[in-house]
Design an enzyme around this catalytic site. Structure first.
Site, PDB file in Angstrom:
ATOM      1  N   ASP A 173      -1.244 -16.085 -13.420  1.00  0.00           N
ATOM      2  CA  ASP A 173      -2.358 -16.001 -14.366  1.00  0.00           C
ATOM      3  C   ASP A 173      -2.922 -14.590 -14.511  1.00  0.00           C
ATOM      4  O   ASP A 173      -3.849 -14.383 -15.295  1.00  0.00           O
ATOM      5  CB  ASP A 173      -3.477 -16.963 -13.968  1.00  0.00           C
ATOM      6  CG  ASP A 173      -4.106 -16.616 -12.627  1.00  0.00           C
ATOM      7  OD1 ASP A 173      -3.564 -15.749 -11.915  1.00  0.00           O
ATOM      8  OD2 ASP A 173      -5.133 -17.218 -12.273  1.00  0.00           O
ATOM      9  N   TYR A 265      -2.223  -4.735 -10.850  1.00  0.00           N
ATOM     10  CA  TYR A 265      -1.591  -4.605  -9.533  1.00  0.00           C
ATOM     11  C   TYR A 265      -0.788  -3.317  -9.388  1.00  0.00           C
ATOM     12  O   TYR A 265      -0.444  -2.921  -8.265  1.00  0.00           O
ATOM     13  CB  TYR A 265      -0.683  -5.805  -9.253  1.00  0.00           C
ATOM     14  CG  TYR A 265      -1.440  -7.017  -8.775  1.00  0.00           C
ATOM     15  CD1 TYR A 265      -1.653  -7.245  -7.422  1.00  0.00           C
ATOM     16  CD2 TYR A 265      -1.955  -7.939  -9.675  1.00  0.00           C
ATOM     17  CE1 TYR A 265      -2.352  -8.352  -6.976  1.00  0.00           C
ATOM     18  CE2 TYR A 265      -2.659  -9.050  -9.250  1.00  0.00           C
ATOM     19  CZ  TYR A 265      -2.854  -9.253  -7.896  1.00  0.00           C
ATOM     20  OH  TYR A 265      -3.555 -10.347  -7.461  1.00  0.00           O
TER      21      TYR A 265
END
Length: 449
Positions: A173, A265
């Site tokens: 997600d 990330y």
């Protein structure tokens, strides 16, 4: 009228489950349910969440025919249509060790990136392989939607263990959580946006964002981020200081590498030294979750149970649940909606290996994902991805081959580590902490000369 689905939430005791339940209620017109079953190996933890869920359903989903919870996997998995899988082998206690060990060596300590991701992945692989086998015993045709982390490593392992199972879909997600913030910038809803994206899980880039009319909005987003900053908007993370800092890093990544919009990330791979220096080994992200979200969720469950109502709690829908449900609805009802998912490359990204598990937009039908071709990607991104892909595949090699050497190679390749002696020290510490979870890694015998 849409046929109601029979759903199993695997990992019913998760702190994310209540948010998922609120999303199921919000999305019931898109994904109607006949029954919901919680399954977890930790019965006590699950019961706490389940008893609160019973009250939530009584007030907000009275038409649901059946809700039940169990630790009996044979019963839970029999004759079901969908399985939402959110397990965490070793729990938050092992997550904390995953984060602390690398930090003690001056390396990024994060649950899905770097050594922490390898540690978590090696724990997840065996349980996920067994779980799929158990599900297939009871529901050969059920859809398995897996968002167990680290999703890239788990997806690689499941591809090898079940190469012909066309009803396993690995999803994350995070791209959706990022798109919620894009939508806020643009004054739109996430469902109004059409993304172009390529990469690996937690390692990718948005190359374009469009509206449903085909207008490109990418430069508007870039301009807004660089001029006004970037903040999380999803309810689950919007007020979390750690996530606020993470979204702030997008501005820096976009300044340094302005071609594409990065997944958050990527901060761990582009600025590993900075990220390691900012972390506190005694107050890692895992500790913050244990003291924060976990306490908050279970206290809320206790409040609901004590009151036998929702009058004293505030419950919110989060993108984590809504994304999973919209994906499931597209698969169930052949909607053909477009989502970013993980699939075997097979030429989608032309200059990456065909066997890579890539993360790209795909149309989801009742026959599975139909990914869109990306074509050739530029050299910088290709080089970054190939190094990360080699790391992920070596981790899975290490698991299946019981190979210390492959695990050491994996950590040495990872951009958060690089240094071979440090990689060996971290690996040895991880092996010691994971003796009850990892396979026994064997070192190759050296031949004396």
């Amino acid at each position: 009228m849409k046929q109601g689905q029979r759903l199993v939430v695997v990992g019913g005791g998760s702190t994310y489950t209540i948010g998922m339940i609120m999303s199921l209620i919000e999305e019931k017109a898109h994904f109607p349910l006949r029954s919901i079953t919680f399954y977890d190996t930790d019965g006590e933890r699950q019961e706490r969440v389940a008893k609160a869920t019973e009250i939530i359903f009584r007030e907000h989903y009275p038409e649901l025919e059946l809700f039940e919870y169990t630790t009996d996997k044979e019963y839970a998995f029999r004759d079901k249509d969908f399985f939402f899988v959110q397990i965490r082998t070793g729990g938050l206690e092992m997550r904390e060790k995953d984060e602390q060990i690398p930090l003690r060596h001056g390396v990024v300590g994060q649950e899905t990136c770097g050594p922490g991701g390898m540690s978590y992945g090696m724990r997840s692989i065996g349980d996920m392989i067994d779980l799929v086998a158990d599900i297939r015993q009871g529901s050969p045709g059920g859809w398995i939607l897996n968002y167990t982390n680290p999703a890239a490593i788990v997806a690689e392992a499941l591809k090898r263990a079940y190469p012909n199972d066309k009803k396993i879909l690995n999803i994350c997600d995070m791209p959706a959580a990022i798109m919620v913030s894009y939508a806020k910038i643009l004054g739109k809803e996430i469902w109004d946006l059409v993304p172009e994206y390529f990469g690996l899980n937690h390692f990718g880039w948005f190359t374009g964002i469009y509206d449903k009319e085909g207008n490109e909005l990418t430069e508007d987003i870039k301009r807004a981020i660089l001029e006004d900053g970037f903040i999380p908007e999803d309810s689950e993370i919007a007020n979390d200081p750690s996530w606020i800092k993470t979204f702030k890093q997008v501005e820096k990544m976009l300044t340094d590498f302005p071609e594409y919009l990065p997944n958050t990330y990527l901060q761990y791979y582009l600025y590993p030294s900075d990220m390691a220096e900012k972390e506190d080994v005694e107050n890692t992200r895992a500790r913050q979750v244990i003291n924060g979200r976990q306490q908050r969720v279970f206290s809320m469950c206790d409040q609901i149970i004590a009151d036998d109502s929702l009058e004293n709690v505030h419950l919110e829908v989060d993108i984590h649940g809504c994304y999973m449900i919209r994906v499931a609805a597209s698969l169930a009802y052949n909607n053909g909606d477009i989502f970013i998912v993980m699939v075997k490359n097979d030429g989608i990204i032309a200059n990456l290996p065909d066997d890579a598990m890539v993360e790209v937009p795909a149309m989801l039908t009742n026959r599975g994902p139909k990914p869109f071709a990306v074509g050739h990607i530029p050299r910088f991104y290709k080089g970054m991805i190939e190094g990360q892909l080699a790391y992920e595949q070596l981790v899975v090699d290490a698991y299946f081959e019981n190979s210390y050497e492959k695990a050491l190679q994996a950590l040495t390749l990872n951009r958060t580590v690089v240094d071979a002696p440090v990689a060996r020290q971290i690996l040895d510490d991880l092996i010691n902490e994971n003796e009850n979870y990892w396979p026994a890694l064997k070192q190759r015998e050296t031949v004396a000369r």
